[in-house]
Scaffold this motif. Structure first.
Motif, PDB file in Angstrom:
ATOM      1  N   PRO D   6       0.836  -1.206   0.000  1.00 18.85           N
ATOM      2  CA  PRO D   6       0.000   0.000   0.000  1.00 18.85           C
ATOM      3  C   PRO D   6       0.868   1.252   0.000  1.00 18.85           C
ATOM      4  O   PRO D   6       1.968   1.257   0.524  1.00 18.85           O
ATOM      5  N   ILE D   7       0.328   2.298  -0.613  1.00 16.02           N
ATOM      6  CA  ILE D   7       1.037   3.576  -0.680  1.00 16.02           C
ATOM      7  C   ILE D   7       0.290   4.585   0.169  1.00 16.02           C
ATOM      8  O   ILE D   7      -0.882   4.896  -0.101  1.00 16.02           O
ATOM      9  N   ASP D   8       0.960   5.082   1.195  1.00 17.72           N
ATOM     10  CA  ASP D   8       0.345   6.074   2.073  1.00 17.72           C
ATOM     11  C   ASP D   8       0.477   7.475   1.476  1.00 17.72           C
ATOM     12  O   ASP D   8       1.317   7.713   0.606  1.00 17.72           O
ATOM     13  N   TYR D   9      -0.328   8.366   1.985  1.00 17.63           N
ATOM     14  CA  TYR D   9      -0.320   9.748   1.504  1.00 17.63           C
ATOM     15  C   TYR D   9       1.093  10.330   1.528  1.00 17.63           C
ATOM     16  O   TYR D   9       1.539  10.950   0.556  1.00 17.63           O
ATOM     17  N   ALA D  10       1.788  10.081   2.639  1.00 20.99           N
ATOM     18  CA  ALA D  10       3.131  10.653   2.805  1.00 20.99           C
ATOM     19  C   ALA D  10       4.080  10.220   1.688  1.00 20.99           C
ATOM     20  O   ALA D  10       4.901  11.015   1.222  1.00 20.99           O
ATOM     21  N   GLY D  11       3.924   8.993   1.232  1.00 23.71           N
ATOM     22  CA  GLY D  11       4.846   8.495   0.217  1.00 23.71           C
ATOM     23  C   GLY D  11       4.298   8.562  -1.198  1.00 23.71           C
ATOM     24  O   GLY D  11       4.911   8.003  -2.117  1.00 23.71           O
ATOM     25  N   ALA D  12       3.174   9.239  -1.371  1.00 25.80           N
ATOM     26  CA  ALA D  12       2.503   9.234  -2.672  1.00 25.80           C
ATOM     27  C   ALA D  12       3.013  10.334  -3.594  1.00 25.80           C
ATOM     28  O   ALA D  12       3.434  11.400  -3.134  1.00 25.80           O
ATOM     29  N   SER D  13       2.938  10.077  -4.893  1.00 23.66           N
ATOM     30  CA  SER D  13       3.297  11.076  -5.901  1.00 23.66           C
ATOM     31  C   SER D  13       2.189  12.131  -5.959  1.00 23.66           C
ATOM     32  O   SER D  13       1.076  11.890  -5.475  1.00 23.66           O
ATOM     33  N   PRO D  14       2.498  13.296  -6.531  1.00 22.71           N
ATOM     34  CA  PRO D  14       1.457  14.326  -6.668  1.00 22.71           C
ATOM     35  C   PRO D  14       0.211  13.800  -7.389  1.00 22.71           C
ATOM     36  O   PRO D  14      -0.914  14.133  -7.015  1.00 22.71           O
ATOM     37  N   ARG D  15       0.409  12.947  -8.393  1.00 25.06           N
ATOM     38  CA  ARG D  15      -0.724  12.415  -9.167  1.00 25.06           C
ATOM     39  C   ARG D  15      -1.641  11.568  -8.271  1.00 25.06           C
ATOM     40  O   ARG D  15      -2.867  11.669  -8.341  1.00 25.06           O
ATOM     41  N   VAL D  16      -1.017  10.745  -7.438  1.00 24.00           N
ATOM     42  CA  VAL D  16      -1.791   9.909  -6.528  1.00 24.00           C
ATOM     43  C   VAL D  16      -2.435  10.766  -5.433  1.00 24.00           C
ATOM     44  O   VAL D  16      -3.605  10.567  -5.076  1.00 24.00           O
ATOM     45  N   ARG D  17      -1.665  11.734  -4.926  1.00 20.58           N
ATOM     46  CA  ARG D  17      -2.208  12.615  -3.879  1.00 20.58           C
ATOM     47  C   ARG D  17      -3.457  13.353  -4.347  1.00 20.58           C
ATOM     48  O   ARG D  17      -4.386  13.592  -3.569  1.00 20.58           O
ATOM     49  N   ALA D  18      -3.471  13.723  -5.615  1.00 22.87           N
ATOM     50  CA  ALA D  18      -4.639  14.448  -6.131  1.00 22.87           C
ATOM     51  C   ALA D  18      -5.897  13.575  -6.029  1.00 22.87           C
ATOM     52  O   ALA D  18      -6.971  14.066  -5.666  1.00 22.87           O
ATOM     53  N   VAL D  19      -5.757  12.292  -6.319  1.00 22.05           N
ATOM     54  CA  VAL D  19      -6.909  11.397  -6.204  1.00 22.05           C
ATOM     55  C   VAL D  19      -7.279  11.200  -4.734  1.00 22.05           C
ATOM     56  O   VAL D  19      -8.449  11.282  -4.358  1.00 22.05           O
ATOM     57  N   PHE D  20      -6.269  10.957  -3.910  1.00 21.71           N
ATOM     58  CA  PHE D  20      -6.517  10.784  -2.473  1.00 21.71           C
ATOM     59  C   PHE D  20      -7.249  12.011  -1.914  1.00 21.71           C
ATOM     60  O   PHE D  20      -8.193  11.880  -1.133  1.00 21.71           O
ATOM     61  N   ASP D  21      -6.809  13.183  -2.312  1.00 19.00           N
ATOM     62  CA  ASP D  21      -7.439  14.415  -1.820  1.00 19.00           C
ATOM     63  C   ASP D  21      -8.908  14.485  -2.244  1.00 19.00           C
ATOM     64  O   ASP D  21      -9.772  14.886  -1.469  1.00 19.00           O
ATOM     65  N   ASP D  22      -9.157  14.079  -3.488  1.00 13.81           N
ATOM     66  CA  ASP D  22     -10.538  14.139  -3.965  1.00 13.81           C
ATOM     67  C   ASP D  22     -11.424  13.120  -3.228  1.00 13.81           C
ATOM     68  O   ASP D  22     -12.576  13.415  -2.917  1.00 13.81           O
ATOM     69  N   ILE D  23     -10.876  11.942  -2.943  1.00 12.70           N
ATOM     70  CA  ILE D  23     -11.633  10.940  -2.178  1.00 12.70           C
ATOM     71  C   ILE D  23     -11.935  11.478  -0.783  1.00 12.70           C
ATOM     72  O   ILE D  23     -13.073  11.412  -0.299  1.00 12.70           O
ATOM     73  N   ARG D  24     -10.906  12.010  -0.135  1.00 10.03           N
ATOM     74  CA  ARG D  24     -11.083  12.536   1.223  1.00 10.03           C
ATOM     75  C   ARG D  24     -12.110  13.669   1.259  1.00 10.03           C
ATOM     76  O   ARG D  24     -12.931  13.749   2.170  1.00 10.03           O
ATOM     77  N   LEU D  46      -5.938   3.807 -10.548  1.00  9.60           N
ATOM     78  CA  LEU D  46      -6.492   4.558  -9.416  1.00  9.60           C
ATOM     79  C   LEU D  46      -7.401   5.678  -9.915  1.00  9.60           C
ATOM     80  O   LEU D  46      -8.546   5.823  -9.458  1.00  9.60           O
ATOM     81  N   GLU D  47      -6.901   6.466 -10.851  1.00 10.68           N
ATOM     82  CA  GLU D  47      -7.682   7.585 -11.388  1.00 10.68           C
ATOM     83  C   GLU D  47      -8.976   7.100 -12.050  1.00 10.68           C
ATOM     84  O   GLU D  47     -10.053   7.656 -11.803  1.00 10.68           O
ATOM     85  N   ARG D  48      -8.836   6.086 -12.893  1.00 12.95           N
ATOM     86  CA  ARG D  48      -9.993   5.612 -13.649  1.00 12.95           C
ATOM     87  C   ARG D  48     -11.041   4.998 -12.718  1.00 12.95           C
ATOM     88  O   ARG D  48     -12.241   5.239 -12.849  1.00 12.95           O
ATOM     89  N   THR D  49     -10.565   4.217 -11.742  1.00  9.55           N
ATOM     90  CA  THR D  49     -11.510   3.553 -10.840  1.00  9.55           C
ATOM     91  C   THR D  49     -12.234   4.569  -9.965  1.00  9.55           C
ATOM     92  O   THR D  49     -13.453   4.501  -9.784  1.00  9.55           O
ATOM     93  N   TRP D  50     -11.481   5.527  -9.439  1.00 13.85           N
ATOM     94  CA  TRP D  50     -12.122   6.530  -8.593  1.00 13.85           C
ATOM     95  C   TRP D  50     -13.107   7.382  -9.397  1.00 13.85           C
ATOM     96  O   TRP D  50     -14.229   7.658  -8.934  1.00 13.85           O
ATOM     97  N   ALA D  51     -12.721   7.775 -10.599  1.00 13.70           N
ATOM     98  CA  ALA D  51     -13.623   8.583 -11.431  1.00 13.70           C
ATOM     99  C   ALA D  51     -14.921   7.822 -11.686  1.00 13.70           C
ATOM    100  O   ALA D  51     -16.020   8.397 -11.617  1.00 13.70           O
ATOM    101  N   SER D  52     -14.815   6.518 -11.945  1.00 13.96           N
ATOM    102  CA  SER D  52     -16.016   5.709 -12.206  1.00 13.96           C
ATOM    103  C   SER D  52     -16.856   5.542 -10.947  1.00 13.96           C
ATOM    104  O   SER D  52     -18.077   5.696 -10.970  1.00 13.96           O
ATOM    105  N   VAL D  53     -16.187   5.210  -9.835  1.00 16.53           N
ATOM    106  CA  VAL D  53     -16.917   5.030  -8.579  1.00 16.53           C
ATOM    107  C   VAL D  53     -17.654   6.312  -8.204  1.00 16.53           C
ATOM    108  O   VAL D  53     -18.832   6.281  -7.809  1.00 16.53           O
ATOM    109  N   LYS D  54     -16.954   7.433  -8.329  1.00 18.30           N
ATOM    110  CA  LYS D  54     -17.552   8.728  -7.961  1.00 18.30           C
ATOM    111  C   LYS D  54     -18.809   8.996  -8.793  1.00 18.30           C
ATOM    112  O   LYS D  54     -19.838   9.419  -8.269  1.00 18.30           O
ATOM    113  N   GLN D  55     -18.707   8.711 -10.095  1.00 18.89           N
ATOM    114  CA  GLN D  55     -19.832   8.954 -10.999  1.00 18.89           C
ATOM    115  C   GLN D  55     -20.969   7.948 -10.754  1.00 18.89           C
ATOM    116  O   GLN D  55     -22.136   8.317 -10.647  1.00 18.89           O
ATOM    117  N   VAL D  56     -20.610   6.681 -10.624  1.00 15.32           N
ATOM    118  CA  VAL D  56     -21.617   5.613 -10.528  1.00 15.32           C
ATOM    119  C   VAL D  56     -22.353   5.629  -9.183  1.00 15.32           C
ATOM    120  O   VAL D  56     -23.554   5.361  -9.123  1.00 15.32           O
TER     121      VAL D  56
END
Lengths: 131, 131, 131, 131, 131, 131
Positions: D6-24, D46-56
């Motif tokens: 697993p990748i925690d927020y602290a160790g995440a890339s900006p791209r991943v953090r952007a998704v994490f931030d949107d989920i939070r 991650l991006e595609r799954t979250w975008a779909s989950v958010k919409q669906v």
């Protein structure tokens, strides 16, 4: 009455036609499959599903042929007649030979068998495979 | 009491040891996995399963890597924790990179989704895919 | 020869007719579905299944519409053509619109996808969800 | 070695953090679930799954509660422990009471039973449900 | 918080205790299994499920041993750890020997394999097996 | 184009004919089922599958009738139409009566229901059933 009917290009809205056109262009086919004509009843689902399929099935670290083979493995395991028919055809188009098909079926069968042996014998995960 | 216990090499009959030896030799490993130690409770099943796995998973028209990828696709679709753990490890040993793993998961997920869309929309098989 | 044949009202025993009558009365239909005509080969199974269905599918904390939607979700996940056809029709009769149907399919597809991602990535259950 | 960690927020890339931030932000939670931390190994997934989950999963013709109930029905049918745990919790957060949970389980169980009765008795689809 | 907790005899309502007593009496056991303690959260479900299990699993044209063997076959095919553990134990109690267990596993594995071969090769049903 | 076609005795190679002859002799039938005619496209798969089926389905600690009943239980749980049709017929040939068929279906249905209740209520395995 029993469910949504397929939507042909002629009867499709501009939003649906845009997706159909992209499928036809990307796959270099005259017409889209029944799958897409049924999803067209829900334009948002059609757009999202096609966008994902296009992205996921494109060549990457795995070739389009291997990706179609994976698709067939899932569809055969689930027993989905439509998906088996359409993705077996797609795999052949991507280069699957008769010999590859035979080996694919053999591995799918074997994996479904040993999955149940692992369940039934309640085999604990080896330390080497633990997280 | 709740099921057969694993049989280690030390406690195995000559018949079981012969299979264990062949697995160790073929795979160049020190010890066999828990899966084989449990199947050893039924020597006929152990022999038959190993003979089939050895034949089916050998290089052919499909590479050992592609065959392990198919095994993972089946195991993930069925949700078999032991099989996912052991065959993901085997696939990595056969050359699966992190990128390939990511694409494999994406195709498996997508196929499981579209299998259900095909069921739910009751999509008839296209004439082109009919037998 | 390959299995029990359906039993029509005209050819049914009094015990079977009593169940058929209750189904017709409860659902306000002229005739029972093929499902019940096949189960009629085993009167005890017919009685027990209908008694359970009647109790389980009645309005409670969840509405009949939501219950039919759950039925469709299970049937689509399992890929049961008869059940998908009959319960999609029942859900529509209970008020499911085309828009609801589209959303139902989208959630079913998504859930089947993410179930496999959770399996494949071997995601451990969050402490917050543990028992 | 056995799979991506697993990748925690602290160790995440900006791209991943952007998704994490949107989920939070979208879910009004402090941290994202393990599911997202594992998918973060593949930022595109991650991006595609979250975008779909958010919409669906957003409110539409079906309420968020009904959508979570459908998610639980699929996850229980597939037997996915992670998904059952996380979506049962999400359904409760969306308003599922103990009584609703009990009825949900009863319908899921019944549907899985009658799906097999329909298979086993080889029940043909009623003309009224045909396309 | 993540789900209903088991209900022990001491904390059970008279309605639940009546079912627990009947299970203990019918099976000649001191205490009921965890399965029943969890179902006790929904007394109607508990009553209905126990009444059906009692009726269905009783000796009839098939012996209790054969019925437990069928239960194991279903549970292994579905990959349900709880059900595999509890019904393997019940089958042994009903007379299943180690040799029978081995043969049971072999048939389950084989059937799961050939089911997929039949799907994948799209084998049409022989006229002799048609209805 | 959509998949391998069945191979009849007349058009079969000597290697395939040898297997067909053994099936016909072992089962005392005039012709082999469609299943074998399709597998004949891959002689190695045909030989291996028949050798395993012959070994696994022979009388042992479990009778051929009980083994066919297990096969039906797996096939109905998976929802495989070909396998349900062919193995229900085989079970009847091995002695399954209408009453046994009814009880078989009832147990399969019940097991598929309670498997999901065990999943959904997240029932922990009783200490007595632990390994």
């Amino acid at each position: 009455m029993a469910g949504p009917h397929p939507i042909d290009y002629a009867g499709a809205s501009p939003r649906v036609r845009a997706v159909f056109d992209d499928i036809r262009h990307t796959r270099a086919v005259q017409d889209v499959n029944n799958f897409w004509k049924h999803l067209a009843n829900d334009p948002a689902l059609l757009e999202r599903t096609w966008a994902s399929v296009k992205q996921v099935m494109a060549a990457g670290a795995l070739s389009p042929l291997v990706k179609e083979i994976i698709y067939v493995a899932v569809s055969v395991t689930n027993g989905c007649p439509y998906c088996i028919a359409s993705h077996s055809a797609a795999a052949r188009k991507a280069g699957m030979t008769d010999e590859m098909f035979g080996e694919l079926m053999a591995v799918i069968g074997m994996a479904n068998e040993t999955n149940r042996l692992a369940y039934g014998y309640r085999v604990p995960i080896d330390a080497a495979f633990e997280r």
